[in-house]
Design an enzyme around this catalytic site. Structure first.
Site, PDB file in Angstrom:
ATOM      1  N   THR A 281       0.914  -1.114  -0.182  1.00 37.62           N
ATOM      2  CA  THR A 281      -0.104   0.096   0.002  1.00 37.62           C
ATOM      3  C   THR A 281       0.668   1.353   0.086  1.00 37.62           C
ATOM      4  OG1 THR A 281      -0.206   0.204   2.392  1.00 37.62           O
ATOM      5  CG2 THR A 281      -1.535  -1.192   1.427  1.00 37.62           C
ATOM      6  N   ASP A 282       0.309   2.361  -0.492  1.00 39.91           N
ATOM      7  CA  ASP A 282       0.873   3.538   0.125  1.00 39.91           C
ATOM      8  C   ASP A 282       0.789   3.830   1.251  1.00 39.91           C
ATOM      9  OD1 ASP A 282       2.396   6.082  -0.533  1.00 39.91           O
ATOM     10  OD2 ASP A 282       1.477   6.443  -2.351  1.00 39.91           O
ATOM     11  N   TRP A 283       1.283   5.112   1.647  1.00 39.58           N
ATOM     12  CA  TRP A 283       1.458   5.394   3.264  1.00 39.58           C
ATOM     13  C   TRP A 283       0.170   5.253   3.829  1.00 39.58           C
ATOM     14  CZ3 TRP A 283       5.611   6.432   6.562  1.00 39.58           C
ATOM     15  CH2 TRP A 283       5.158   7.046   7.762  1.00 39.58           C
ATOM     16  N   ALA A 284      -0.467   4.593   4.608  1.00 39.27           N
ATOM     17  CA  ALA A 284      -1.734   4.428   5.180  1.00 39.27           C
ATOM     18  C   ALA A 284      -2.992   4.267   4.019  1.00 39.27           C
ATOM     19  CB  ALA A 284      -1.880   5.642   6.180  1.00 39.27           C
TER      20      ALA A 284
END
Length: 749
Positions: A281-284
Site C-alpha cells: 500500500t501507499d502510506w496508510a
C-alpha cells in the site's frame, strides 16, 4: 553467537535444500522450494508480521522487541547503517525463523548525489540518463542497508497543477514507458541479489496522475479503455522489466480505491501480467479507505485490501490487528495470507537478504566522482532551450561583465527539488558558485539576487539588481520554484511565477541589456510574459546536485542544449488539461479563430466559427510536447517508408536524413508520431512511437532509421480487444509534436 554471514544450520535443514540440489535446479525453482519450506513453519502471527511495514522511530529497543517476535516484515525510513545492522541482527539471529527485514526508503532521484527530478530526466529523452540515475541511487542507498525504493513513479500526468508531476515522466505514455523501464533496470541492476541492487516499486497503481483538479489524493474517473490505452502500459512494461514490487495508489477510480481494487490488482497485475512480486500500500492508503467511504472500519479495510490482492500494509496496522479475526470468520482465507507472504519471502530471497543481510558500516560510496559526472551529464541533457533570439546564447568573448540575479542563482537546497530526504545542500553546486569557479577569471561577475527566495514579495532589493544589470554586458536571471512548491501534497491553482519574480524580470528587461532567463522549477509554469521579455530562456526542471556546473556549461557553450519538453506548457491555467495526444472532436480548431481582443462589437453569435478553442488563449499551448531548441539548427529530409501497404504482423522501417545546418555540434531528439485516422473508437490526433538522440557536427548529415512493428499500433477497441485495426494512418518524423508533414500508409488484414 551465530555468524553474520550465513543462515543457521537449523534453518538450512528446515529448507531441506542441499548445495548439490541447488546446482542442479533452476534458481527460481530453488527459491520456491525455500519459500514453501519456510512458509510451512510459520505461525499465523509470523505470517501477518511479514505483511506489516512500519516506519522507523527513535526507540530501537522497542522495534527490536517486535522484530524478535516476528511482528515486522519491513521497515522504512531508517538510514543509519549501524541501526539497520542491529535491526537485521534481531531479525536474522534472534527471531524464531531468522527472516531478514526489507529496509525501504523513498529514493526518488538520488540518495546523496541528487539527479534532476524525474520530470527533468524525462526531458532528456535519454533512457540511459534514467538508468544511470537509478543505478547511482541504488549504489549509494544500498551501501547503508536500503534495499527497496518506492520508485519509479510512472503515472501519466497531464495537469501541471498536480505537485507530483515533478516525480514522474510527464504526459506521454510511450516516453514514460521507456524511461520507467530504464529506471527499473537501473535500480535493480543485472541481478536483484547483487548487494548494490535495490528493489524498484513502480507507482502509483494506477491512474493517480489524472486526479481531479490536479489536487493530490483526489478522485479519478478513467474508463477501462482509457485506462488500458493510456495509463496501464508503463506499468506493464515495468512488470516485464522485472520490477520486484508495485505500490497501490491513493486515488479511487470510478469509486473504487486502488488499495481495494480487485480488478487492477488481481485481474490485471497478477492474472494478465503474471506479476509475482510484492504489492504494498501507499502510506496508510489502506486505512484511508475509511475516509473514502469504501470501508466502514479497520476490519473492513483489512478484508477488502487483502482480498483485492495487497501483500504488505504500510504503517496503518489494520492487517496485524484485524486479519486473525477475519480468518476465523472465514471472510479472509488463510490461503490468501499464504500467497501474500509467499510473495514477500520470494523477493527477500531474490534480493539475497538471507545470505547477506548486513552492510559494511565503514563503506562510503557517496558523491563518487563518477556519480557526480553522471549527475552533471543528466542535468545538461535535461535542460530545455525554449527561446534564443538572435543567438543570445551561448555567451561569447564579447561578454566581459555578467550580472547574476534572482532567487534561484544561489539556492543549493532549492535546486535539488522535491523528494530529497537524504540530499545535502552542502554538496550542491549552484549556478553562482559554478560560474565563479569556471569563468570568474574571464568575466566580471556582479551578483545581486534581488529577491531572497521564490515567493519573496519584498521588492526592496530589485533596485540593486537593476543597477547591476545596467553595468553588465549580459544578465542572467535565475527564477522558478523552491523545492517545497512541488511534490506530494504541493499542488497549485496558479502556475505563474511566485512572489515578485515577474516584477524582477520586468525591471531587468527595461535596462535593455541582453536578458537570459533560467527557470528552475518542478513543473511547467505559465511564463508567457516572461518569455516575451527575455532574449533567451533555458528551462531546467530542478537539476539536482550538479545543476550549477551544467548550467554554466550550457550558458557559455561548453555544452549545447538538447532537452525537449516532456509535458505541454500551457499559456494559462484555464487551458488545463492541455496535452498533445488529444482526440480531435467533431469541430477541431482551425488555428485561424478570432481571439478575444479582435472580436467586433455586437458580433454575431456564430461569427467566431464554432470550433473547439478558447477565446482568450486560442488553441495552441505556450510550448508543445517534445519542443526544445539548440544552439545549432537541424534539417529533416528524404523521409521514406519501407512500404505503404502493410500487414498487421509486418515491421515498418522509416528512414530519413538529419543534417546539422548550423555552426555548433549538437544533439537532436528526432521523434516519430503516428495517427490512426479512423478507428472503431476515436483515436488521438497523434501518438509518440519512437525517438532517438542523434549527435551531429556542423554540416554533418546522417541517415537515421526507426523500426516500428505494426503490432505496436494496437489499441483497446470498441469490443475491448487489444488489436490493430486495418485502415489508413498518418506518420510524422519531426522535432516536436506540432511540426512535420504527414506521410500516409495503410494497414490491411
Amino acid at each position: 553467537m551465530r555468524t553474520m554471514k550465513f543462515i543457521s544450520a537449523a534453518f538450512a535443514l528446515l529448507l531441506g535444500v542441499t548445495s548439490c540440489q541447488q546446482k542442479q535446479e533452476n534458481p527460481e525453482a530453488v527459491i520456491e522450494q525455500k519459500v514453501d519450506a519456510l512458509l510451512s513453519q510459520m505461525t499465523l502471527e509470523e505470517k501477518l508480521g511479514q505483511m506489516n511495514q512500519i516506519s522507523s522511530y527513535g526507540n530501537i529497543d522497542d522495534m527490536i522487541a517486535l522484530i524478535k517476535k516476528g511482528e515486522i516484515g519491513s521497515i522504512l525510513n531508517e538510514v543509519d547503517p549501524a541501526r539497520i545492522n542491529a535491526l537485521q541482527r534481531a531479525a536474522v539471529q534472534e527471531s524464531r525463523l531468522g527472516i531478514p527485514l526489507l529496509i525501504a526508503r523513498d529514493v526518488i532521484h538520488g540518495y546523496k548525489t541528487i539527479f534532476p527530478i524525474p520530470l527533468g530526466q524525462a526531458a532528456s529523452f535519454d533512457p540511459q540518463v534514467a538508468e544511470d540515475g537509478a543505478r547511482v541511487a541504488a549504489i549509494e542507498a544500498s551501501s547503508v542497508g536500503i534495499r527497496w525504493t518506492f520508485a519509479p513513479m510512472i503515472d501519466i500526468a497531464r495537469d501541471p497543477r498536480w505537485g507530483r508531476i515533478a516525480e514522474g515522466c510527464g504526459e506521454d505514455t510511450y516516453l514514460t514507458t521507456v524511461m520507467g523501464a530504464a529506471m527499473v533496470k537501473g535500480y535493480q541492476g543485472d541481478s536483484l541479489n547483487d548487494p548494490t541492487s535495490i528493489a524498484a516499486c513502480p507507482k502509483h497503481f494506477v491512474g493517480y496522475g489524472a486526479t481531479e483538479g490536479g489536487r493530490d489524493y483526489n478522485s479519478t474517473f478513467i474508463p477501462e479503455r482509457r485506462l488500458r490505452n493510456v495509463y496501464l502500459p508503463p506499468f506493464e512494461a515495468a512488470a516485464k522489466a522485472g520490477a520486484a514490487t508495485f505500490m497501490t495508489s491513493f486515488n479511487d477510480n470510478d469509486g473504487v480505491p486502488s488499495t481495494g481494487n480487485t480488478f487492477i490488482l488481481r485481474d490485471v497485475l497478477r492474472g494478465e501480467w503474471g506479476f509475482d512480486g510484492i504489492v504494498v500500500t501507499d502510506w496508510a492508503s489502506a486505512a484511508e479507505m475509511m475516509n473514502h467511504g469504501f470501508a466502514a472500519d479497520e476490519k473492513e479495510v483489512a478484508q477488502k485490501a487483502v482480498n483485492a490482492g495487497v501483500d504488505m500494509e504500510m504503517v496503518s496496522y489494520t492487517f496485524v490487528k484485524k486479519l486473525p479475526e477475519l480468518i476465523k470468520e472465514g471472510k479472509v482465507q488463510e490461503a490468501t495470507i499464504d500467497n501474500a507472504v509467499r510473495n514477500i519471502l520470494r523477493i527477500k530471497f531474490r534480493l539475497g537478504l538471507f545470505e547477506q543481510p548486513y552492510v559494511d558500516e565503514n563503506k562510503n560510496v557517496m558523491y563518487a566522482p563518477a556519480h557526480l559526472e553522471a549527475a552533471r551529464r543528466a542535468a545538461v541533457e535535461s535542460a530545455i532551450l525554449l527561446k534564443n533570439e538572435e543567438q543570445t546564447l551561448p555567451l561569447g568573448k564579447a561578454v566581459k561583465t555578467v550580472a547574476i540575479i534572482g532567487p534561484m542563482a544561489d539556492a543549493p537546497y532549492e535546486q535539488m527539488g522535491t523528494w530529497v530526504f537524504d540530499g545535502e545542500k552542502s554538496h550542491t553546486v549552484t549556478p553562482l558558485a559554478a560560474i565563479r569557479e569556471q569563468f570568474g577569471d574571464k568575466v566580471q561577475i556582479l551578483y545581486e539576487p534581488g529577491l531572497g527566495y521564490s515567493r519573496d514579495r519584498n521588492t526592496g532589493g530589485i533596485a540593486k539588481a537593476v543597477s547591476a544589470a545596467s553595468r553588465a554586458d549580459a544578465v542572467l536571471v535565475f527564477v522558478g520554484e523552491e523545492a517545497i512548491l512541488s511534490g506530494e501534497a504541493h499542488c497549485l491553482a496558479d502556475l505563474n511565477l511566485q512572489g515578485a519574480q515577474s516584477e524582477l524580470i520586468e525591471a531587468i528587461a527595461r535596462t535593455g541589456k541582453p536578458l537570459i532567463t533560467v527557470v528552475m522549477a518542478g513543473r511547467p509554469l505559465t511564463i508567457g510574459k516572461e518569455v516575451e521579455l527575455s532574449d533567451a530562456v533555458l528551462y531546467m526542471f530542478h537539476p539536482g546536485t550538479m545543476g550549477g556546473p551544467a548550467v554554466a556549461d550550457l550558458l557559455w557553450g561548453k555544452a549545447v542544449p538538447s532537452g525537449k519538453t516532456p509535458v505541454t506548457f500551457p499559456k494559462m491555467v484555464g487551458q488545463i488539461p492541455v496535452y498533445y495526444a488529444h482526440n480531435n472532436t467533431g469541430r477541431p480548431a482551425t488555428k485561424k479563430e478570432t481571439l478575444l481582443d479582435d472580436i467586433q462589437i455586437e458580433a454575431g453569435q456564430t461569427s467566431l466559427g464554432c470550433t473547439s478553442f478558447y477565446m482568450d488563449a486560442g488553441f495552441d499551448p505556450l510550448f508543445p510536447f517534445g519542443y526544445g531548441l539548440s544552439y545549432t539548427t537541424f534539417a529533416y529530409s528524404n523521409i521514406k517508408l519501407s512500404a505503404t501497404d502493410l500487414k498487421k504482423d509486418d515491421v515498418l522501417t522509416i528512414t530519413f536524413d538529419l543534417e546539422n545546418t548550423g555552426s555548433y555540434e549538437g544533439t537532436e531528439v528526432a521523434q516519430l508520431y503516428v495517427q490512426d485516422k479512423v478507428g472503431s473508437v476515436t483515436r488521438p490526433v497523434k501518438e509518440l512511437k519512437r525517438f532517438a538522440r542523434i549527435t551531429l557536427k556542423p554540416g554533418e548529415k546522417k541517415n537515421v532509421s526507426f523500426e516500428l512493428p505494426i503490432s505496436e499500433l494496437a489499441f483497446w477497441n470498441i469490443d475491448m480487444q487489444h488489436t490493430v485495426e486495418a485502415g489508413d494512418f498518418n506518420l510524422w518524423v519531426a522535432p516536436d509534436s506540432q511540426s512535420g508533414t504527414p506521410i500516409t500508409f495503410k494497414v490491411t488484414d
